[in-house]
Design a protein around this motif. Structure first.
Motif, mmCIF file in Angstrom:
data_model
loop_
_atom_site.group_PDB
_atom_site.id
_atom_site.type_symbol
_atom_site.label_atom_id
_atom_site.label_comp_id
_atom_site.label_asym_id
_atom_site.label_seq_id
_atom_site.Cartn_x
_atom_site.Cartn_y
_atom_site.Cartn_z
ATOM 1 N N ALA A 293 17.897 1.144 1.888
ATOM 2 C CA ALA A 293 16.718 1.481 1.099
ATOM 3 C C ALA A 293 15.396 2.137 2.023
ATOM 4 O O ALA A 293 15.351 2.097 3.218
ATOM 5 C CB ALA A 293 16.510 0.275 0.577
ATOM 6 N N TYR A 294 14.638 2.573 0.989
ATOM 7 C CA TYR A 294 13.270 3.126 1.453
ATOM 8 C C TYR A 294 12.453 2.765 0.185
ATOM 9 O O TYR A 294 12.827 2.893 -0.792
ATOM 10 C CB TYR A 294 13.142 4.401 2.230
ATOM 11 N N VAL A 295 11.052 2.830 0.514
ATOM 12 C CA VAL A 295 10.113 2.640 -0.605
ATOM 13 C C VAL A 295 9.122 3.886 -0.283
ATOM 14 O O VAL A 295 8.975 4.479 0.853
ATOM 15 C CB VAL A 295 9.305 1.350 -0.850
ATOM 16 N N VAL A 296 8.749 4.370 -1.572
ATOM 17 C CA VAL A 296 7.732 5.567 -1.250
ATOM 18 C C VAL A 296 6.439 5.239 -1.775
ATOM 19 O O VAL A 296 6.259 4.810 -2.731
ATOM 20 C CB VAL A 296 8.105 6.839 -2.207
ATOM 21 N N THR A 297 5.390 5.500 -1.116
ATOM 22 C CA THR A 297 3.792 4.906 -1.129
ATOM 23 C C THR A 297 3.080 6.064 -2.087
ATOM 24 O O THR A 297 3.861 7.088 -2.492
ATOM 25 C CB THR A 297 3.345 4.931 0.061
ATOM 26 N N GLU A 298 2.230 5.472 -2.524
ATOM 27 C CA GLU A 298 0.989 6.285 -3.296
ATOM 28 C C GLU A 298 0.656 7.027 -2.015
ATOM 29 O O GLU A 298 0.812 6.934 -0.812
ATOM 30 C CB GLU A 298 0.012 5.381 -3.795
ATOM 31 N N ARG A 366 2.578 -1.053 11.963
ATOM 32 C CA ARG A 366 2.257 0.163 12.798
ATOM 33 C C ARG A 366 1.021 1.239 12.171
ATOM 34 O O ARG A 366 0.449 1.585 12.818
ATOM 35 C CB ARG A 366 3.528 0.830 12.760
ATOM 36 N N VAL A 367 1.227 1.002 10.713
ATOM 37 C CA VAL A 367 0.070 1.691 10.205
ATOM 38 C C VAL A 367 -0.757 0.832 9.033
ATOM 39 O O VAL A 367 -0.301 0.749 8.159
ATOM 40 C CB VAL A 367 0.732 3.039 9.200
ATOM 41 N N PRO A 368 -1.591 0.078 9.578
ATOM 42 C CA PRO A 368 -2.434 -0.749 8.994
ATOM 43 C C PRO A 368 -2.829 -0.253 7.565
ATOM 44 O O PRO A 368 -3.164 -1.153 6.419
ATOM 45 C CB PRO A 368 -3.529 -1.111 9.736
ATOM 46 N N ALA A 369 -3.056 1.063 7.335
ATOM 47 C CA ALA A 369 -3.490 1.670 5.967
ATOM 48 C C ALA A 369 -2.693 1.063 4.879
ATOM 49 O O ALA A 369 -3.046 1.133 3.551
ATOM 50 C CB ALA A 369 -3.850 2.974 6.091
ATOM 51 N N LEU A 370 -1.302 0.827 5.062
ATOM 52 C CA LEU A 370 -0.274 0.512 4.293
ATOM 53 C C LEU A 370 -0.552 -0.923 3.615
ATOM 54 O O LEU A 370 0.083 -0.921 2.455
ATOM 55 C CB LEU A 370 1.088 0.658 4.931
ATOM 56 N N GLU A 371 -1.312 -1.455 4.071
ATOM 57 C CA GLU A 371 -1.511 -3.050 3.792
ATOM 58 C C GLU A 371 -2.296 -2.829 2.376
ATOM 59 O O GLU A 371 -1.733 -3.688 1.346
ATOM 60 C CB GLU A 371 -2.621 -3.454 4.587
ATOM 61 N N GLN A 372 -2.944 -1.873 2.048
ATOM 62 C CA GLN A 372 -3.680 -1.621 0.779
ATOM 63 C C GLN A 372 -3.215 -0.386 -0.086
ATOM 64 O O GLN A 372 -3.785 0.401 -0.735
ATOM 65 C CB GLN A 372 -5.180 -1.864 0.905
ATOM 66 N N THR A 373 -1.853 -0.046 0.265
ATOM 67 C CA THR A 373 -1.436 1.349 -0.149
ATOM 68 C C THR A 373 -0.174 1.060 -1.312
ATOM 69 O O THR A 373 0.373 -0.079 -1.097
ATOM 70 C CB THR A 373 -0.916 2.224 0.829
ATOM 71 N N GLY A 374 -0.275 1.686 -2.577
ATOM 72 C CA GLY A 374 0.668 1.338 -3.745
ATOM 73 C C GLY A 374 1.825 1.719 -3.451
ATOM 74 O O GLY A 374 2.094 2.851 -2.497
ATOM 75 N N ILE A 375 2.875 1.046 -3.904
ATOM 76 C CA ILE A 375 4.224 1.645 -3.960
ATOM 77 C C ILE A 375 4.491 2.592 -5.147
ATOM 78 O O ILE A 375 4.475 1.836 -6.221
ATOM 79 C CB ILE A 375 4.976 0.369 -3.817
ATOM 80 N N LYS A 376 4.953 3.529 -5.063
ATOM 81 C CA LYS A 376 5.041 4.649 -6.192
ATOM 82 C C LYS A 376 6.657 4.281 -6.628
ATOM 83 O O LYS A 376 6.779 4.219 -7.900
ATOM 84 C CB LYS A 376 5.100 5.880 -5.702
ATOM 85 N N SER A 377 7.635 4.191 -5.750
ATOM 86 C CA SER A 377 9.125 4.083 -6.154
ATOM 87 C C SER A 377 9.741 3.435 -5.055
ATOM 88 O O SER A 377 9.416 3.452 -4.052
ATOM 89 C CB SER A 377 9.659 5.222 -6.791
ATOM 90 N N THR A 378 11.045 2.894 -5.693
ATOM 91 C CA THR A 378 11.751 2.362 -4.573
ATOM 92 C C THR A 378 13.157 3.157 -4.601
ATOM 93 O O THR A 378 13.693 3.811 -5.610
ATOM 94 C CB THR A 378 12.211 0.925 -4.746
#
Length: 918
Positions: A293-298, A366-378
């Motif tokens: 699996a992987y997820v795709v961010t906003e 590793r990339v702290p900006a991901l803390e508040q980044t939305g998940i677009k899809s899985t």
């Protein structure tokens, strides 16, 4: 909207008491959001998925016959059919049950990293990259979707950075640009990255990503333009297999609901479904399906144009996806897909957040900006995984004409170009151009490939360790003790640390701290399997995890020096032990073996076997036997010529199938019989070996009575054995080939007689050191399928002065006439640093090759390496070219002055094997 960090925090809250959770997970308070998104969709703008479902029936009429039918329209199928057509084979058909890419290819992350800890894989990846980034577009005018944004490897500790430095040195040999960066330099390159816990990074600017739909569409169109036929919506329902007049099973046809295609050759590129396709032909395909699996961010501000990231220590990758990231990784508890569905096309699973959250935690760190980044899809789809995390390729041992091109462990896109070319060459010419043994299905013993327990355990461990550091002395913990020789228990009691090869447990080295048996596999404590709380074997193994001299270096030294100064006994029972006999046995032996093995009975000859390109398929000893009645397992019944073949056990399956294939192709009337399980094998080596064995064997062991390279059946402590005067370590010594029931009695007698001479048990770590010190070749290290005996310094094994033809002779004669373009060279350095192979070799400051194998020679007290070097001007790599150069070796970015040797620096006159000790 769910945030990436919130999803991980929510899952972590429910699981933080689990002992299996990665230590990289952080437990600080975080904000919560809604449930994770259930949206399932790949991030590519274009896919080949039909929104209205698959069309009814094949997209093209089926031909009545084809030279080759490739089954599976994913990356490997498209690459293979393209390369077959490019090599001139136009009557080729690709059958895809749905649409191209519908199985696992359509949801791949599509990453391509150029550097791997294998020279062959570096070359395979280079072909894929060149094909996708340049060649296909020039040929078709179509853009494949290649994006070159670079790759960044993260190191959180010294050992990881050492591994990357080793890759950097190898990359210099192949002209691959890479740079070791400090944390500060990494921050400059990737401003959004947290570098507080970094040790350093490796930056490879020309890495990139591929687009599945664009790549496969372009490949299929290019193949069609060259005459191949690509047919979609046509599931295969059966494979027709028939035995020929000699009883050899061969592919005859491919069956579908829409017609049958007669063909002598099928290529199984069916990915996750390859096992079922194999069953149709009676072929075992040892792979297993898992969720990956992987997820795709906003959108992430500032992420544009950043390189792709592999944080191996966090077991996570970050793929640039326009202005977003795809985040995936390898967890220690993947989900098995046990009921593989034929209806699963362009489909995805629901993501199990409890399993996947470990990857999110590593990514957020590793990339702290991901803390508040939305998940677009899985994206959670099936992938096929194998027992050693390497693909399954080559002709299946069970059925001639049935080839494998599957089991790519989620690396099918990046390996597809190189492997598709090699597979096409394999089909057309009977063998690949490169040394593909590491991918060849014949690397596994036939008793393993149908063993469900072995496949499941090994595949799980390989998946879980995919991002682990590739240490030189690592061994698997899964599926151990599958094949044990008669000495296993007594050696375990004496502290033997076993290595696993071909299912066998063979001695690696002997611990001073008592027994350390390999335990049953515990799946790292997952799947409700109790974790092994006390595991001495695992603990000793982990101490070996270093690129420095291992902590048991002195133990290996003691084993080596005992052999050099006194006497040591090596258990080599895992060797393959075959008999070749029959009406055409002499003809077969002449054709198979490079050396003249038809000397008088009682002789033993070291020889090679070649392929038709002159590459070395094997090296072994062949003993000519006296005609006579059967004395199994020490001799077979024969009214004519008969030969006993002793072959390195780790490659026995490969050798067995090579010999069998040659016998079939040449129509030789021979019997090939395997007695590997029926006999043990002890090698007693060292200056005092004659004194020890003279007390055990009832025969005169003097030079006159028992010369080097001879054998005879003798009595040992009242038991019949075949004794051979041979050495693989460069000392006076004998091998004893012993019927299984007699093994322990003979061993006890040898150890009792040797007690007053200081005899000790020694293992293969010592053999590795002793053999490289003497200059003896190890097959598939410094002697491979793409090396000729002339290049490998083994011309003495070839009967070139005779008129006897042998397989590959014409290539050797041509090479000898034209001059060697590369040759093996021995190097030593005076600096006390360890080397393990892959170190770059420089001549006068110019890279000319790399070490294939390296070890420490304790008798000469130097690091020794063997590698093949080329003349960078394209001319012959002559002896003068070697003598006139100033050489250096590069280890982890540091160069060391090296001395080149054209003969072994240890006992170059071979006095010791003759029993001559000064």
């Amino acid at each position: 909207m769910v945030f990436l960090g919130s999803a991980a925090r929510r899952t972590w809250t429910g699981l933080r008491s689990s002992p299996g959770i990665s230590p990289l997970c952080r437990t600080s308070a975080r904000s919560y959001s809604s449930e994770p998104t259930s949206e399932k969709n790949v991030p590519y703008e274009t896919t080949l998925k039909q929104q209205g479902g698959a069309a009814a029936g094949p997209t093209k009429p089926l031909p009545r016959s084809a030279d080759v039918v490739v089954i599976g329209g994913g990356s490997l199928g498209c690459q293979t059919v393209y390369h077959l057509a490019k090599m001139g084979l136009t009557n080729v058909v690709l059958l895809e049950r749905d649409r191209l890419t519908a199985g696992t290819t359509w949801h791949t992350a599509g990453l391509l990293w150029q550097l791997r800890p294998s020279d062959v894989e570096v070359e395979l990846l280079a072909h894929t990259r060149n094909l996708i980034s340049k060649d296909l577009e020039e040929e078709t005018g179509l853009h494949t979707g290649w994006i070159q944004n670079g790759g960044l490897f993260i190191a959180s500790n010294k050992q990881r950075l050492d591994e990357y430095k080793r890759l950097m040195s190898l990359g210099k040999v192949y002209g691959i640009e890479s740079h070791v960066l400090s944390p500060a330099e990494t921050k400059d390159l990737y401003p959004l990255m947290n570098v507080d816990d970094l040790y350093g990074t490796l930056y490879v600017p020309h890495d990139g990503t591929m687009d599945p739909a664009g790549t496969c569409t372009t490949l299929s169109r290019a193949a069609s333009a060259r005459g191949a036929t690509v047919i979609e919506n046509c599931p295969v329902t059966g494979i027709t297999v028939r035995a020929d007049d000699l009883g050899v099973k061969r592919v005859r046809a491919v069956e579908t609901d829409y017609g049958t295609i007669e063909t002598p050759c099928v290529v199984n590129c069916a990915g996750v479904w390859a096992t079922k396709l194999g069953e149709m032909a009676g072929v075992k395909v040892p792979l297993i399906a898992m969720h990956h699996a992987y997820v795709v961010t906003e959108r992430i501000e500032g992420i544009q144009n950043m390189p792709n990231v592999r944080d191996h220590d966090a077991s996570v990758y970050l793929r640039l996806q326009g202005d977003a990231l795809s985040v995936g990784g390898y967890e220690p508890n993947p989900i098995f897909w046990d009921k593989v569905s034929d209806k699963f096309a362009f489909s995805l699973f629901d993501l199990d957040w409890d399993v996947f959250m470990q990857n999110i935690e590593g990514a957020v760190n590793r990339v702290p900006a991901l803390e508040q980044t939305g998940i677009k899809s899985t994206v959670c789809g099936p992938e096929s995984f194998t027992a050693d995390h390497k693909p399954l390729m080559g002709e299946a041992p069970e059925v001639r004409g049935f080839f494998l091109g599957c089991g790519f462990n989620s690396a099918g896109m990046m390996l597809g170009g190189g492997c598709g070319r090699e597979l096409a060459h394999w089909v057309i010419h009977g063998r690949p151009e490169k040394d593909m043994y590491g991918y060849d299905i014949r690397r596994f013993h036939n008793s393993m490939t149908g063993n469900a327990k072995w496949i499941r355990e090994r595949s799980h461990e390989s998946y879980a360790k995919n991002y682990s550091v590739a240490f030189p002395f690592d061994e698997p913990l899964a599926s151990r003790n599958m094949r044990k020789d008669p000495f296993h228990q007594v050696l375990t009691e004496q502290g033997c640390m076993f290595q696993e090869r071909h299912g066998w447990e063979r001695p690696g080295w002997f611990s001073k701290d008592g027994p350390a048996p390999a335990l049953d596999y515990d799946y790292y404590g997952f799947y409700d399997v109790p974790k092994n709380t006390t595991d001495k074997y695992r603990d000793l193994l982990r101490k070996e995890y270093t690129f420095d001299f291992p902590p048991h270096h002195d133990v290996i030294k003691d084993e080596c020096m005992s052999c050099r100064q006194d006497v040591a006994v090596f258990n080599m029972s895992y060797f393959g032990k075959f008999y070749l006999s029959g009406p055409d046995a002499k003809q077969a032996a002449d054709w198979l073996f490079t050396a003249d093995v038809n000397k008088k009975p009682g002789s033993t000859v070291y020889t090679c076997m070649l392929n038709k390109s002159g590459g070395t398929e094997a090296d072994m000893t062949v003993s000519r036997l006296e005609p006579g009645d059967a004395n199994l397992p020490l001799a077979v019944e024969s009214d004519g010529d008969a030969y006993y073949l002793a072959i390195g056990g780790g490659v026995a399956e490969h050798n067995w199938n090579h010999i069998r294939k040659v016998l079939q192709d040449q129509g030789f009337r021979c019997r090939l019989v395997d007695h590997s399980e029926d006999m043990g094998m002890l090698s007693i080596q060292g200056p005092k070996s004659r004194q020890v064995l003279q007390e055990v064997l009832d025969t005169d062991l003097s030079n006159e009575a028992f010369p080097f390279s001879t054998h005879k059946i003798v009595n040992a402590a009242g038991h019949q054995v075949r004794a051979m005067r041979l050495s693989f370590v460069g000392e006076l010594g004998w091998e004893l080939h012993i019927p299984r029931d007699s093994c322990l009695a003979v061993y006890d007698a040898v150890m009792a007689a040797g007690a007053k001479h200081g005899i000790i048990n020694s293992g293969y770590r010592a053999i590795d050191s002793l053999s490289i010190e003497k200059g003896y070749r190890h097959w598939h290290a410094d002697l491979r399928l793409d090396d000729t005996p002339l290049e490998a310094g083994l011309a003495f094994t070839c009967k070139m002065k005779s008129s006897i033809p042998f397989l590959g002779r014409d290539r050797l004669e041509k090479q000898k006439k034209e001059g060697l373009r590369r040759r093996i060279v021995c190097f030593t350095i005076d600096d006390k640093v360890p080397m393990f192979g892959l170190e770059a070799v420089f001549r006068n400051g110019v890279p000319v090759g790399h070490l294939r194998r390296s070890d420490y020679g304790f008798f000469i007290d130097k690091t020794i390496g063997y590698g093949y070097i080329r003349n960078p001007d394209g001319g012959p790599a002559s002896l003068d070219f070697v003598r006139s150069g100033d050489f250096t070796l590069e280890r982890m970015g540091v160069t060391y002055k090296a001395k080149a040797h054209l003969k072994s620096p240890f006992d170059p006159e071979n006095k010791r094997v003759k029993g001559i000790y000064a």
